[in-house]
Motif scaffolding. Structure first.
Motif, mmCIF file in Angstrom:
data_model
loop_
_atom_site.group_PDB
_atom_site.id
_atom_site.type_symbol
_atom_site.label_atom_id
_atom_site.label_comp_id
_atom_site.label_asym_id
_atom_site.label_seq_id
_atom_site.Cartn_x
_atom_site.Cartn_y
_atom_site.Cartn_z
ATOM 1 N N LYS A 31 -39.723 -13.417 6.436
ATOM 2 C CA LYS A 31 -39.935 -12.574 5.271
ATOM 3 C C LYS A 31 -39.640 -11.061 5.859
ATOM 4 C CE LYS A 31 -43.781 -10.933 3.186
ATOM 5 N NZ LYS A 31 -45.357 -10.927 3.309
ATOM 6 N N ILE A 32 -38.882 -10.337 4.882
ATOM 7 C CA ILE A 32 -38.789 -8.766 4.986
ATOM 8 C C ILE A 32 -39.349 -8.003 4.034
ATOM 9 C CG2 ILE A 32 -37.012 -7.272 5.489
ATOM 10 C CD1 ILE A 32 -35.227 -9.516 6.634
ATOM 11 N N VAL A 33 -40.184 -7.157 4.386
ATOM 12 C CA VAL A 33 -40.727 -6.200 3.340
ATOM 13 C C VAL A 33 -39.759 -5.299 3.234
ATOM 14 C CG1 VAL A 33 -42.538 -4.694 2.965
ATOM 15 C CG2 VAL A 33 -42.926 -6.580 4.239
ATOM 16 N N LYS A 34 -39.318 -4.802 1.910
ATOM 17 C CA LYS A 34 -38.367 -3.876 1.489
ATOM 18 C C LYS A 34 -38.873 -2.620 1.100
ATOM 19 C CE LYS A 34 -34.894 -7.296 1.443
ATOM 20 N NZ LYS A 34 -33.900 -8.082 0.522
ATOM 21 N N LYS A 35 -40.130 -2.278 1.290
ATOM 22 C CA LYS A 35 -40.473 -1.456 0.277
ATOM 23 C C LYS A 35 -39.828 0.207 0.758
ATOM 24 C CE LYS A 35 -45.074 -2.163 0.519
ATOM 25 N NZ LYS A 35 -46.164 -2.076 1.208
ATOM 26 N N LYS A 36 -39.705 0.434 1.909
ATOM 27 C CA LYS A 36 -39.153 1.509 2.452
ATOM 28 C C LYS A 36 -37.394 1.343 2.655
ATOM 29 C CE LYS A 36 -43.251 3.641 4.267
ATOM 30 N NZ LYS A 36 -44.146 3.129 5.726
ATOM 31 N N GLY A 37 -37.055 0.122 2.637
ATOM 32 C CA GLY A 37 -35.825 -0.274 2.784
ATOM 33 C C GLY A 37 -35.116 -0.140 4.177
ATOM 34 N N ILE A 38 -36.014 -0.167 5.096
ATOM 35 C CA ILE A 38 -35.641 0.329 6.534
ATOM 36 C C ILE A 38 -35.561 -1.180 7.002
ATOM 37 C CG2 ILE A 38 -35.967 1.426 8.793
ATOM 38 C CD1 ILE A 38 -38.172 2.891 7.210
ATOM 39 N N GLY A 39 -36.533 -2.035 6.986
ATOM 40 C CA GLY A 39 -36.474 -3.097 7.649
ATOM 41 C C GLY A 39 -36.706 -3.072 8.997
ATOM 42 N N PRO A 40 -36.837 -4.018 9.629
ATOM 43 C CA PRO A 40 -37.517 -4.066 11.140
ATOM 44 C C PRO A 40 -36.296 -3.704 11.994
ATOM 45 C CG PRO A 40 -37.142 -6.520 10.629
ATOM 46 C CD PRO A 40 -36.781 -5.543 9.370
ATOM 47 N N LYS A 41 -36.534 -2.807 12.749
ATOM 48 C CA LYS A 41 -35.464 -2.220 13.842
ATOM 49 C C LYS A 41 -35.818 -2.972 15.117
ATOM 50 C CE LYS A 41 -33.562 2.220 12.378
ATOM 51 N NZ LYS A 41 -33.586 3.626 12.550
ATOM 52 N N LEU A 42 -34.982 -3.889 15.413
ATOM 53 C CA LEU A 42 -35.333 -4.743 16.609
ATOM 54 C C LEU A 42 -34.990 -3.987 17.950
ATOM 55 C CD1 LEU A 42 -35.977 -7.541 17.940
ATOM 56 C CD2 LEU A 42 -33.764 -7.956 17.606
ATOM 57 N N ARG A 43 -35.950 -4.009 18.680
ATOM 58 C CA ARG A 43 -35.786 -3.240 20.002
ATOM 59 C C ARG A 43 -35.676 -4.649 20.978
ATOM 60 N NH1 ARG A 43 -35.600 -1.291 24.339
ATOM 61 N NH2 ARG A 43 -37.972 -0.965 24.702
ATOM 62 N N ALA A 44 -36.604 -5.441 21.112
ATOM 63 C CA ALA A 44 -36.812 -6.317 21.817
ATOM 64 C C ALA A 44 -37.608 -7.707 21.726
ATOM 65 C CB ALA A 44 -37.063 -6.072 23.364
ATOM 66 N N VAL A 45 -37.793 -8.754 22.307
ATOM 67 C CA VAL A 45 -38.481 -9.618 22.320
ATOM 68 C C VAL A 45 -39.151 -10.085 23.574
ATOM 69 C CG1 VAL A 45 -39.080 -12.445 21.984
ATOM 70 C CG2 VAL A 45 -37.678 -10.680 20.414
ATOM 71 N N GLU A 46 -40.482 -9.932 23.958
ATOM 72 C CA GLU A 46 -40.959 -9.883 25.258
ATOM 73 C C GLU A 46 -41.806 -11.188 25.460
ATOM 74 O OE1 GLU A 46 -42.014 -5.625 26.859
ATOM 75 O OE2 GLU A 46 -43.512 -7.010 26.298
ATOM 76 N N LEU A 47 -41.483 -12.193 26.573
ATOM 77 C CA LEU A 47 -42.310 -12.906 26.693
ATOM 78 C C LEU A 47 -42.968 -12.875 28.159
ATOM 79 C CD1 LEU A 47 -39.522 -16.232 26.335
ATOM 80 C CD2 LEU A 47 -40.956 -14.877 24.658
ATOM 81 N N THR A 48 -44.175 -12.780 28.024
ATOM 82 C CA THR A 48 -44.918 -12.430 29.411
ATOM 83 C C THR A 48 -45.838 -13.608 29.657
ATOM 84 O OG1 THR A 48 -46.386 -11.346 27.952
ATOM 85 C CG2 THR A 48 -45.278 -10.149 29.240
ATOM 86 N N PRO A 49 -45.924 -14.162 31.053
ATOM 87 C CA PRO A 49 -46.788 -15.319 31.306
ATOM 88 C C PRO A 49 -48.074 -15.162 31.105
ATOM 89 C CG PRO A 49 -45.188 -14.514 33.384
ATOM 90 C CD PRO A 49 -44.986 -13.585 31.972
ATOM 91 N N ALA A 50 -48.652 -16.123 30.170
ATOM 92 C CA ALA A 50 -50.021 -15.991 29.650
ATOM 93 C C ALA A 50 -51.115 -16.523 30.797
ATOM 94 C CB ALA A 50 -50.314 -17.182 28.613
#
Ligand code: H79
Length: 586
Positions: free
Chosen positions: A567-586
């Motif tokens: 789902k993408i909220v488009k109120k400001k028309g920017i959308g998510p600016k993806l930098r990274a996905v991080e997986l850290t050992p739990a």
């Protein structure tokens, strides 16, 4: 960011009796890695303030930003008397910083020349009470100190000359003839700076916007005609030149092929501004140097001397600290090539030379360090800061099933230098690595936008790669981004999504993001759980961390990780600016 294109393929200097190959011409520059940029001119007098008003923006742009008429601005020359200027001191600043070349603004956009010129008397010798040719004095001191002298020359903008570009407040662009300016001043001055001061390392052109290819070529040919071995930066226009120039202060994410350089400021201006005290820390400068060199680039770092001719003390002390670090660790910088790994690890950076791999550790792990992906046998490991080169215990193994090479290194509990400590790995032959993205030895899996692949269904508006390694324009739920990554430690991971703020601090949450590995998924609505400084644009961009939940990775080896926006909220028309996905050992 895409890798840089090699712009110098096969080019050799023309007309030289014994023409050097491009590799020979580039040799000193490729080894140098670190240079001093000097922005100095009449703008050092107002130093950011005009008629009592602080003028925003970079200091050398004051004439433009305050719309100062030529007849008024040029009167600064009568007051330009930098009695404390000492070429020897300036060159010593470069030398003490560990820099190998010095690039000074022989003429910036304001049109004022720092050298004796027959082509225009708007120069430091003819127009100021000072009357000395600072370029000649610098040339002499550079030669003595073994520093390559290079000249910045603004070839397109000249706010003083009625036929050049950039000054729209005095002149009407419709009535200007750029070719006339080239003939009157631009080309003659290029000849002057290349014939009056001995061998010049490179000419640093700037802002080529709106030049024709023929015009760019004329400038570059004028350089090569006068000195065939003189290099030309990447801003002559139309991709002509010997290496690529990154944007001002721009460090690319990940390794970039070809020759390139990042020009950068120590604070937020190039030309001196009396009230700009936003100095980068020495630690930050050391890490930027390492970062750039690890990606294959050169670092051209700027100082803006005062109107008296003094390099600000705050600049000198910081540069000296970088030089002190280089005295110990220079072997891991000068003459090295980029990391054999294409991606940035979280713990630091790497450089390579011959059969040595240098690990520049920013985040000291304590007694155990693990590196995945190095395929050669390591013959010896030691700390560069250790004069005895005492061997560090080192163990290598291969997990054939997972396709994973692992090196374990015993380190002292404390870092020799908490800014960046260098470990030397002497390898059997030049370092060879598995270039697949891999989990860091300390367990962190960083899936940066720039290392991800965009899966773009046909007919959807394309996602775009941004300047700082982001993926942007994500306004549709159908595209995906995927990563192939080698995981070393099976187990449970916390999944974080990092999205970047706008430069005005704006950020929009409420999107639903889903990360999946096989049938495992972590899905959540994005929210601001934590804010971190963006490492590529510290102080004006930030990364917002949104936890998405947990994922189980049940075996070591190559896995595919997929990110989708449900789902993408488009109120400001920017959308998510993806930098990274991080997986850290739990
Ligand atoms: O020499 C340094 C800068 O003066 C020069 N390149 C570096 C190495 C440079 N010329 N143009 N730019 C950089 C782009 C500048 C844009 C801006 Fe502005 C100048 C932003 C603020 C001042 C012009 C005026 C555009 C917006 C306001």
């Amino acid at each position: 960011m895409a890798t840089a294109t090699q712009k110098n393929g096969g080019k050799t200097a023309r007309k030289a009796p014994a023409a050097k190959t491009q590799d020979q011409r580039m040799k000193w520059w490729r080894e140098a890695k670190f240079g001093l940029f000097i922005h100095w001119g009449l703008y050092a007098l107002p130093a950011g303030t005009w008629k009592g008003k602080k003028i925003p923006g970079i200091g050398e742009w004051i004439q433009n930003r305050a719309r100062i008429p030529v007849r008024e601005y040029e009167q600064l020359a009568a007051r330009f008397n930098p009695v404390d200027f000492d070429a020897k001191e300036w060159v010593q600043v470069a030398k003490d910083a560990g820099m190998k070349y010095l690039t000074i603004t022989s003429k910036h956009h304001d049109g004022f020349a720092l050298f004796k010129s027959e082509a225009s008397d708007y120069n430091i010798v003819d127009a100021t009470p000072f009357g000395r040719d600072v370029c000649a004095e610098l040339a002499r001191e550079c030669r003595k100190a073994g520093i390559r002298l290079c000249f910045y020359y603004s070839q397109k903008q000249d706010w003083h000359h009625p036929e050049a570009s950039g000054n729209t407040w005095d002149f009407d662009p419709a009535e200007q003839s750029f070719n006339q300016y080239m003939k009157d001043k631009g080309l003659p001055q290029i000849r002057e700076i290349l014939t009056q001061y001995g061998p010049i390392g490179l000419i640093w052109f700037d802002t080529p916007q709106d030049m024709t290819r023929a015009q760019s070529k004329k400038f570059v040919d004028a350089v090569y005609d006068a000195q065939p071995t003189c290099l030309v930066d990447g801003r002559a226009g139309h991709g002509i030149g010997d290496y690529e120039s990154m944007g001002d202060n721009l460090i690319p994410p990940g390794r970039v092929d070809g020759d390139w350089e990042t020009p950068a400021t120590l604070n937020d201006t190039w030309g001196f501004k009396s009230y700009d005290t936003n100095w980068k820390s020495a630690d930050g400068l050391i890490r930027r140097l390492v970062d750039i060199v690890s990606k294959g680039g050169n670092y051209l770092l700027n100082v803006g001397p005062t109107a008296k001719g003094v390099i600000p003390k705050a600049s000198v002390t910081r540069l000296k600290k970088v030089g002190d670090w280089l005295k110990v660790n220079g072997e891991a910088i000068y003459g090295t090539s980029a990391s054999p790994y294409p991606f940035e690890p979280g713990w630091g950076r790497m450089t390579a030379k011959g059969s040595r791999l240098y690990l520049h550790i920013f985040r000291w792990p304590g007694k155990q360090f693990v590196l995945h992906g190095l395929e050669n046998k390591v013959k010896k490991a030691y700390l560069l800061a250790d004069p005895k080169k005492k061997a560090l215990a080192c163990e290598q193994s291969v997990d054939e099933a997972a396709g994973l090479h692992t090196l374990q290194l015993a380190l002292p509990a404390r870092a020799p230098d908490k800014r960046a400590s260098v470990v030397v790995l002497e390898t059997a032959g030049a370092p060879v690595v598995d270039e697949t993205l891999v989990q860091d030895g300390d367990g962190l899996v960083t899936l940066e936008a720039y290392s991800g692949e965009i899966r773009q269904p046909t007919g959807t508006a394309p996602l775009e790669r941004g300047r700082f390694g982001t993926i942007e324009k994500w306004l549709n739920t159908r595209p995906r981004v995927t990563w192939q990554v080698k995981v070393a430690q099976p187990g449970t991971y916390d999944v974080n999504l990092l999205t970047q703020t706008e430069s005005d601090g704006k950020w929009e949450g409420g999107h639903r993001a889903k990360v999946s590995v096989g049938r495992q998924t972590a899905v959540a609505t994005t929210r601001k759980a934590e804010v971190r400084d963006n490492p590529r644009a510290t102080s004006y961009l930030q990364d917002v961390v949104s936890p998405l939940g947990q994922i189980e990775v049940n075996r070591a080896g190559l896995v595919e990780v997929t990110l989708k926006m449900e789902k993408i909220v488009k109120k400001k028309g920017i959308g998510p600016k993806l930098r990274a996905v991080e997986l850290t050992p739990a």
